[in-house]
Design a protein around this motif. Structure first.
Motif, PDB file in Angstrom:
ATOM      1  N   ARG A  88       1.133  -1.171   0.130  1.00 34.60           N
ATOM      2  CA  ARG A  88      -0.023  -0.118  -0.124  1.00 34.60           C
ATOM      3  C   ARG A  88       0.828   1.136  -0.084  1.00 34.60           C
ATOM      4  N   GLU A  89       0.808   1.820   1.038  1.00 36.77           N
ATOM      5  CA  GLU A  89       1.692   3.274   0.956  1.00 36.77           C
ATOM      6  C   GLU A  89       3.071   3.253   1.955  1.00 36.77           C
ATOM      7  N   ILE A  90       3.212   1.828   2.164  1.00 35.85           N
ATOM      8  CA  ILE A  90       4.578   1.561   3.189  1.00 35.85           C
ATOM      9  C   ILE A  90       5.426   1.184   2.045  1.00 35.85           C
ATOM     10  N   TYR A  91       6.810   1.762   2.153  1.00 28.35           N
ATOM     11  CA  TYR A  91       7.752   1.365   1.220  1.00 28.35           C
ATOM     12  C   TYR A  91       8.983   0.791   2.099  1.00 28.35           C
ATOM     13  N   PHE A  92       9.507   0.081   1.569  1.00 28.04           N
ATOM     14  CA  PHE A  92      10.617  -0.765   2.549  1.00 28.04           C
ATOM     15  C   PHE A  92      12.204  -0.584   2.209  1.00 28.04           C
ATOM     16  N   ALA A  93      12.844  -0.260   3.232  1.00 29.13           N
ATOM     17  CA  ALA A  93      14.197   0.173   2.777  1.00 29.13           C
ATOM     18  C   ALA A  93      15.093  -0.320   3.868  1.00 29.13           C
ATOM     19  N   HIS A  94      16.054  -1.369   3.594  1.00 31.06           N
ATOM     20  CA  HIS A  94      16.894  -2.004   4.705  1.00 31.06           C
ATOM     21  C   HIS A  94      17.808  -2.890   4.056  1.00 31.06           C
ATOM     22  N   SER A  95      18.856  -2.918   4.512  1.00 33.59           N
ATOM     23  CA  SER A  95      19.945  -4.067   3.748  1.00 33.59           C
ATOM     24  C   SER A  95      19.337  -5.594   3.853  1.00 33.59           C
ATOM     25  N   ASP A  96      18.421  -5.808   4.818  1.00 42.98           N
ATOM     26  CA  ASP A  96      17.809  -7.079   4.550  1.00 42.98           C
ATOM     27  C   ASP A  96      17.299  -7.343   3.197  1.00 42.98           C
ATOM     28  N   LEU A  97      16.837  -6.405   2.693  1.00 43.94           N
ATOM     29  CA  LEU A  97      16.157  -6.496   1.358  1.00 43.94           C
ATOM     30  C   LEU A  97      17.141  -6.996   0.208  1.00 43.94           C
ATOM     31  N   SER A  98      18.614  -6.982   0.682  1.00 50.06           N
ATOM     32  CA  SER A  98      19.868  -7.621  -0.244  1.00 50.06           C
ATOM     33  C   SER A  98      20.318  -9.136   0.209  1.00 50.06           C
ATOM     34  N   GLY A  99      19.731  -9.403   1.437  1.00 53.54           N
ATOM     35  CA  GLY A  99      20.227 -10.825   1.869  1.00 53.54           C
ATOM     36  C   GLY A  99      21.559 -10.499   2.314  1.00 53.54           C
ATOM     37  N   VAL A 100      22.066  -9.502   2.545  1.00 52.63           N
ATOM     38  CA  VAL A 100      23.578  -9.390   3.147  1.00 52.63           C
ATOM     39  C   VAL A 100      23.408  -7.851   4.046  1.00 52.63           C
ATOM     40  N   ALA A 101      24.124  -8.079   5.045  1.00 54.03           N
ATOM     41  CA  ALA A 101      24.177  -6.836   5.912  1.00 54.03           C
ATOM     42  C   ALA A 101      25.327  -5.951   5.628  1.00 54.03           C
ATOM     43  N   LEU A 102      25.534  -5.043   4.716  1.00 54.54           N
ATOM     44  CA  LEU A 102      26.628  -4.306   4.276  1.00 54.54           C
ATOM     45  C   LEU A 102      25.872  -2.810   4.233  1.00 54.54           C
ATOM     46  N   LEU A 103      26.961  -1.728   4.296  1.00 53.78           N
ATOM     47  CA  LEU A 103      26.581  -0.461   4.541  1.00 53.78           C
ATOM     48  C   LEU A 103      26.074   0.106   2.844  1.00 53.78           C
ATOM     49  N   GLU A 104      27.107  -0.483   1.895  1.00 50.47           N
ATOM     50  CA  GLU A 104      26.509  -0.294   0.591  1.00 50.47           C
ATOM     51  C   GLU A 104      24.905  -0.506   0.384  1.00 50.47           C
ATOM     52  N   GLU A 105      24.584  -1.839   0.844  1.00 52.41           N
ATOM     53  CA  GLU A 105      23.159  -2.155   0.338  1.00 52.41           C
ATOM     54  C   GLU A 105      22.086  -1.164   1.102  1.00 52.41           C
ATOM     55  N   ALA A 106      22.286  -1.039   2.582  1.00 50.41           N
ATOM     56  CA  ALA A 106      21.581  -0.090   3.411  1.00 50.41           C
ATOM     57  C   ALA A 106      21.442   1.306   2.708  1.00 50.41           C
TER      58      ALA A 106
END
Length: 543
Positions: free
Chosen positions: A505-523
């Motif tokens: 809906r109107e919620i957008y997701f932004a986190h390194s979780d969405l890349s599967g690896v916890a890196l600053l570049e991905e966040a």
């Protein structure tokens, strides 16, 4: 049930080592060492959430904002920075803690800053224009080389010596243990490098690399994605690798970047570690950007740009999608006041596992794909020493930035004063221990008090530094219950991640979780990506 010292040390450091430690130092006196467990009070946060179910703020405690960002880690901060940079001002960032930054936050004492988590950033390739632009804005770049790659100012590149490893009573240079290696070890290392070179140079029919940053630019070719179907350990065995040193090196890489062991880590993620930051075979890996406070420098920079848009001590209680926007209810934990925001859009930049507790629709019917997002626990400690530990032998390799114990399940420590060139006197050593995907790792970690954790840390450190007990003045410890996403097989290149990246809906997701690896570049990528996505949607709506 209370465990004995021997049982605790055996659990965290291994039984043989624990037996020797208890024999050599049967009683531990920590009375002269100060310190505490710092960070969020997880249990009280859960209790507050339970107690506020179904409670609404008073009418006078509601306000309107076009965008609300939930979570102040690198992704949330990047989103806020990008919104501000694009001239958008009608937003707020809500952060539970009294300190911004998530696992990239830092601390400071009277003489040095130090990290509480992530502590370096490899220099990005020129194609990663958004991140390159940030580094230029922060005045870290001194120019470009003949190929257009950025050159980082020398004072921000990791100072030599960079790494050393402790093995059988001696310190050696580097992270791969060459001392005492056999011909078979040498041959396997060379063959492993050939495999890595193959994947560094590999390109699909569109010219895409197998592994690069951000991960969104990696090839989706089946040959690459099939690597996600097996573990890194299985891949190594299939390739005929059995050298103990090579296996340790690859296992360390997985523990260091992902908090998982070799057989818990996707082969795709394992190869990504070795390939993504090398331009082409035969080249060195990209140099590291390092600050005493680690990636806390990026946190502080972002925060300086958006300070007036951040509300700390703000515990989000519920996110409620509406017909024309989203309502966000949060508790101001300092004022003990329940507040609400009518927003048009929400950027959800907290770890994905929290979504099922906060988003009303997800609480009622958790999306199936969210169940595949698992996180592992870590603990990090900052040890304040009045002086440096002495070398055991004149032949020992000297103190480096990164200092690793070959025979320990921990990751060793980084030295905060190293980058400053402070080679004598007081220092801060930051110690890291990943629970490595243990099923009950989080429970084990949170069952221990400060004294028990300090004992684990000092006992582990004493294997290399016999004088550590007389040098330590303070130990502060932070427990990360859900420190980072786990890139296990059949996850990193799965449909679960693709589904989680879509707005709800109107919620957008932004986190390194969405890349599967916890890196600053991905966040950073997901934060800036989502900020642009939200603004495009708002603009289209206005039109």
């Amino acid at each position: 049930m209370k465990f004995t010292r021997r049982e605790i040390l055996a659990t965290f450091l291994g039984l043989p080592f624990a037996l020797r430690a208890c024999e050599n130092r049967p009683k531990l006196n920590l009375s002269k060492i100060e310190g505490e467990i710092v960070g969020a009070d997880v249990s009280s946060g859960h209790l507050i959430l339970e107690g506020l179910k179904g409670v609404n703020p008073a009418l006078e405690n509601w306000e309107q904002k076009r965008v609300v960002i939930v979570g102040g880690g690198i992704a949330g901060l990047s989103a806020a920075w990008k919104l501000k940079k694009l001239g958008f001002d009608d937003f707020l960032l809500l952060e539970l803690e009294g300190k911004i930054g998530g696992t990239s936050q830092s601390g400071e004492n009277s003489f040095i800053k130090y990290p509480w988590g992530a502590h370096y950033l490899p220099v990005p390739f020129k194609e990663n224009q958004e991140l390159v632009g940030l580094l230029e804005e922060m005045d870290l770049v001194e120019g470009r080389d003949e190929n257009g790659e950025i050159l980082i100012k020398e004072e921000f590149l990791c100072r030599q010596p960079e790494e050393r490893i402790f093995y059988m009573g001696r310190w050696y240079e580097g992270l791969y243990l060459h001392a005492g290696e056999s011909e078979t070890d040498k041959q396997e290392l060379e063959r492993f490098q050939q495999e890595i070179n193959f994947w560094i140079d590999w390109r699909d029919s569109k010219g895409k690399r197998a592994f690069t940053l951000p991960i969104a630019d990696c090839s989706d070719d089946a040959e690459v994605n099939d690597l996600d179907k097996i573990s890194f350990g299985e891949w190594l065995r299939k390739k005929g690798f059995s050298s103990e040193r090579l296996i340790w090196y690859c296992d360390y890489a997985c523990r260091d970047d992902y908090g998982l062991k070799l057989d818990e880590t996707s082969a795709w993620a394992g190869l990504f570690y070795f390939c993504s930051r090398i331009r082409k075979s035969g080249h060195d890996s990209q140099p590291l950007i390092v600050f005493p406070e680690g990636n806390g420098r990026f946190v502080d920079y972002f925060y300086s740009k958006i300070t007036d848009k951040v509300r700390l001590h703000s515990l989000v209680v519920e996110i409620i999608p509406k017909t024309d926007g989203v309502d966000v209810i949060y508790l101001d934990t300092k004022l003990k006041q329940l507040r609400g925001i009518h927003a048009k859009k929400v950027i959800f930049s907290s770890p994905l596992f929290t979504a099922k507790y906060l988003i009303r629709d997800f609480k009622q019917n958790e999306p199936e794909y969210l169940r595949h997002f698992t996180h592992n626990a870590w603990f990090v400690a900052n040890l304040v020493l009045k002086d440096r530990p002495k070398l055991r032998s004149p032949r020992d390799f000297p103190l480096a930035w990164d200092n690793v114990f070959y025979e320990s399940p921990s990751l060793g420590y980084v030295c905060a004063t190293h980058q400053k060139g402070m080679d004598y006197g007081p220092t801060v050593l930051t110690y890291y221990y990943p629970m490595c995907g243990e099923k009950d790792g989080r429970t084990k970690l949170f069952a221990l008090d400060w004294k028990e954790l300090a004992d684990i840390i000092l006992t582990d450190m004493a294997r290399a530094h016999e004088d550590i007990y007389s040098l330590v003045e303070r130990i502060d410890i932070m427990r990360w219950g859900h420190a980072m996403i786990s890139p296990y097989p059949n996850f990193v290149r799965s449909s679960f991640i693709k589904q989680a990246q879509k707005p709800f809906r109107e919620i957008y997701f932004a986190h390194s979780d969405l890349s599967g690896v916890a890196l600053l570049e991905e966040a950073f990528f997901h934060g800036t990506r989502t900020a642009k996505q939200v603004l495009e949607s708002l603009s289209a709506r206005t039109s």
